[in-house]
Scaffold this motif. Structure first.
Motif, mmCIF file in Angstrom:
data_model
loop_
_atom_site.group_PDB
_atom_site.id
_atom_site.type_symbol
_atom_site.label_atom_id
_atom_site.label_comp_id
_atom_site.label_asym_id
_atom_site.label_seq_id
_atom_site.Cartn_x
_atom_site.Cartn_y
_atom_site.Cartn_z
ATOM 1 N N TYR A 109 0.326 -1.199 0.216
ATOM 2 C CA TYR A 109 0.224 0.087 0.013
ATOM 3 C C TYR A 109 0.741 1.581 0.088
ATOM 4 O O TYR A 109 0.846 2.536 -0.348
ATOM 5 N N ARG A 110 2.004 1.143 0.717
ATOM 6 C CA ARG A 110 2.762 2.327 0.752
ATOM 7 C C ARG A 110 3.282 2.626 -0.611
ATOM 8 O O ARG A 110 3.480 3.862 -1.770
ATOM 9 N N VAL A 111 4.041 1.686 -1.332
ATOM 10 C CA VAL A 111 4.566 1.770 -2.776
ATOM 11 C C VAL A 111 3.455 2.223 -3.423
ATOM 12 O O VAL A 111 3.558 3.084 -4.394
ATOM 13 N N GLY A 112 2.407 1.714 -3.873
ATOM 14 C CA GLY A 112 1.341 1.899 -3.985
ATOM 15 C C GLY A 112 0.902 3.932 -4.301
ATOM 16 O O GLY A 112 0.683 4.156 -5.362
ATOM 17 N N MET A 113 0.428 4.108 -3.010
ATOM 18 C CA MET A 113 0.097 5.717 -2.112
ATOM 19 C C MET A 113 1.092 6.534 -2.459
ATOM 20 O O MET A 113 0.859 7.702 -3.434
ATOM 21 N N PHE A 114 2.285 5.567 -2.167
ATOM 22 C CA PHE A 114 3.185 7.228 -3.369
ATOM 23 C C PHE A 114 3.640 6.953 -5.009
ATOM 24 O O PHE A 114 3.420 8.379 -5.517
ATOM 25 N N ALA A 115 3.812 5.831 -5.577
ATOM 26 C CA ALA A 115 3.094 6.034 -7.386
ATOM 27 C C ALA A 115 2.441 6.664 -7.532
ATOM 28 O O ALA A 115 2.112 7.422 -8.578
ATOM 29 N N ALA A 116 0.931 6.818 -6.530
ATOM 30 C CA ALA A 116 -0.378 7.430 -7.401
ATOM 31 C C ALA A 116 0.250 8.706 -6.986
ATOM 32 O O ALA A 116 -0.336 9.683 -7.756
ATOM 33 N N ALA A 134 -4.016 7.840 -12.154
ATOM 34 C CA ALA A 134 -3.558 7.509 -10.955
ATOM 35 C C ALA A 134 -3.376 6.455 -9.905
ATOM 36 O O ALA A 134 -3.221 5.833 -9.389
ATOM 37 N N ILE A 135 -4.656 6.164 -10.025
ATOM 38 C CA ILE A 135 -5.609 4.872 -9.069
ATOM 39 C C ILE A 135 -5.375 3.520 -10.309
ATOM 40 O O ILE A 135 -4.252 2.663 -9.208
ATOM 41 N N VAL A 136 -5.151 3.877 -11.156
ATOM 42 C CA VAL A 136 -4.397 2.703 -11.340
ATOM 43 C C VAL A 136 -3.300 2.561 -11.863
ATOM 44 O O VAL A 136 -2.219 0.652 -11.438
ATOM 45 N N VAL A 137 -2.388 2.964 -11.907
ATOM 46 C CA VAL A 137 -0.827 3.616 -10.950
ATOM 47 C C VAL A 137 -0.179 3.099 -10.297
ATOM 48 O O VAL A 137 0.228 2.310 -9.595
ATOM 49 N N ALA A 138 -1.297 3.216 -9.046
ATOM 50 C CA ALA A 138 -1.521 2.697 -7.529
ATOM 51 C C ALA A 138 -1.493 0.682 -7.815
ATOM 52 O O ALA A 138 -0.615 0.382 -7.026
ATOM 53 N N MET A 139 -2.295 0.475 -8.199
ATOM 54 C CA MET A 139 -2.960 -0.562 -8.195
ATOM 55 C C MET A 139 -2.009 -1.366 -8.938
ATOM 56 O O MET A 139 -1.424 -2.639 -8.761
#
Length: 392
Positions: A109-116, A134-139
């Motif tokens: 979740y940390r990696v996904g949230m930072f990426a988004a 951005a949501i797709v990038v997080a996933m």
């Protein structure tokens, strides 16, 4: 279609098809299903009261605080936390249903949230499109982080418990390093964060107008979507059946022609993709950036929520709400009962323990009842040898 009686091949009696198709209600199964949560609540209340008694804290005022109505503005906070915790619990539960102990949801979740946050903060796309991508990038980012643990398991036999623990630590360090490379300083504070997401990409709160729920994050609806998909895919599709079969017995899965390694990797990736959604309601509804002050520990809370909810979509919702409710009442605990808010952490741990104990007790009661039922049926059925002797 004819409703005429049909002959029974063994007994020669005739049965009505309407009666044959009628399902009997298993009251024993329903009773055990109701007994389990009631017993869990009772065990949690008793153990918590004993802890309060031993520590010298007042029992009555503490329970009065927990059973009181939340303060003004807290209902929206509880719902926001419930949505986030539900996403975390669902991510963990997907692994549990596959017999995978994905402890790495926190790192994913940390990696996904930072990426988004990094993607949306750069505003390469306009308005809502920026949010969607951005949501797709997080996933994708979180799914990739989970894929590492999955590929290590299926290719090298590395336990997902070990690999996800290590990946959590690596994710924490990696995101902290990336933050130093991409972040900007927050004026008047020592905190650093990614670029602030433009106002055109902010997701407004749900339209509850001037009520206690007027600040519920718009992306809290992601939890509802995930819950429905979780129920449908795992309970109503062939993929869900294969996943549950593999989680129950790899031997049975292999006998059924299921590719266990492929299913393991797929479950880890899906679990990671859902973990990538955990930070989205907070990011686009309140924080608008990822930084050193962003909320942590949500992945570990998801493990407890999934355990309380028994990996069931409705049960996870109940567990997430209960967890969020206790968090919201922690401040009132100190003010109105004179007890440390840390007591909430103890109670939350007791709740998880109580659920495990209660469901194990009920499971054993069910097994014993089933054995007695089978024994009674066997005793009532005459053996073939006795029947032949009687006829001779």
């Amino acid at each position: 279609m004819s409703n005429s009686p049909t002959s029974d091949a063994k007994t020669g009696t005739k049965a009505n098809p309407a009666n044959v198709s009628r399902k009997t209600v298993d009251w024993q199964k329903i009773g055990l299903a109701v007994l389990a949560p009631l017993l869990a609540i009772a065990v949690a209340v008793v153990i918590t009261s004993l802890v309060l008694l031993i520590s010298g804290d007042p029992i009555g005022p503490v329970w009065k605080v927990f059973l009181s109505t939340p303060a003004e503005g807290m209902p929206a906070t509880i719902l926001n936390d419930t949505a986030v915790l539900y996403l975390s619990g669902a991510a963990v539960a997907i692994g549990f249903r596959m017999n995978l102990f994905n402890i790495g949801v926190d790192g994913q979740y940390r990696v996904g949230m930072f990426a988004a946050a990094w993607f949306a903060g750069n505003a390469w796309l306009p308005g809502p499109l920026n949010v969607i991508v951005a949501i797709v990038v997080a996933m994708i980012a979180a799914a990739f982080w989970a894929w590492i643990a999955g590929i290590l398991k299926v290719k090298r036999g590395v336990s997902e418990v070990i690999s996800t623990i290590m990946l959590n630590s690596i994710a924490t360090g990696l995101v902290a390093w990336l933050l130093t490379r991409t972040a900007t300083s927050v004026e008047g504070s020592n905190a650093t964060s990614t670029k602030r997401i433009p106002e055109s990409s902010h997701v407004p709160a749900l339209p509850f107008w001037n009520t206690d729920f007027s600040n519920v994050f718009g992306l809290s609806l992601l939890a509802v979507v995930v819950g429905v998909l979780y129920w449908f895919v795992l309970g109503r599709t062939r993929f869900g059946f294969d996943l549950r079969t593999t989680g129950s017995s790899e031997t049975a899965a292999v006998a059924s022609g299921i590719n266990v390694k492929k299913m393991t990797l797929t479950a880890m990736v899906i679990s990671g993709a859902v973990a990538g959604l955990i930070g989205m309601p907070q990011l686009f509804g309140n924080d608008y950036a990822y930084g050193t002050n962003s909320q942590a520990g949500l992945g570990f809370a998801g493990i407890a929520v999934a355990l309380i909810g028994r990996n069931h979509p409705v049960g996870i919702a109940f567990g997430a709400f209960l967890w969020a409710f206790l968090n919201a009442q922690s401040n009132s605990l100190q003010i109105n009962a004179g007890v440390s808010p840390a007591l909430v952490n103890i109670i939350q741990g007791i709740m998880v323990l109580a659920v495990i104990i209660a469901y194990e007790i009920v499971r054993r009661i069910g097994v014993r009842a089933e054995r007695r039922k089978v024994a009674q049926q066997l005793a009532a059925t005459p053996s073939p040898v006795a029947a032949q002797g009687a006829s001779a």
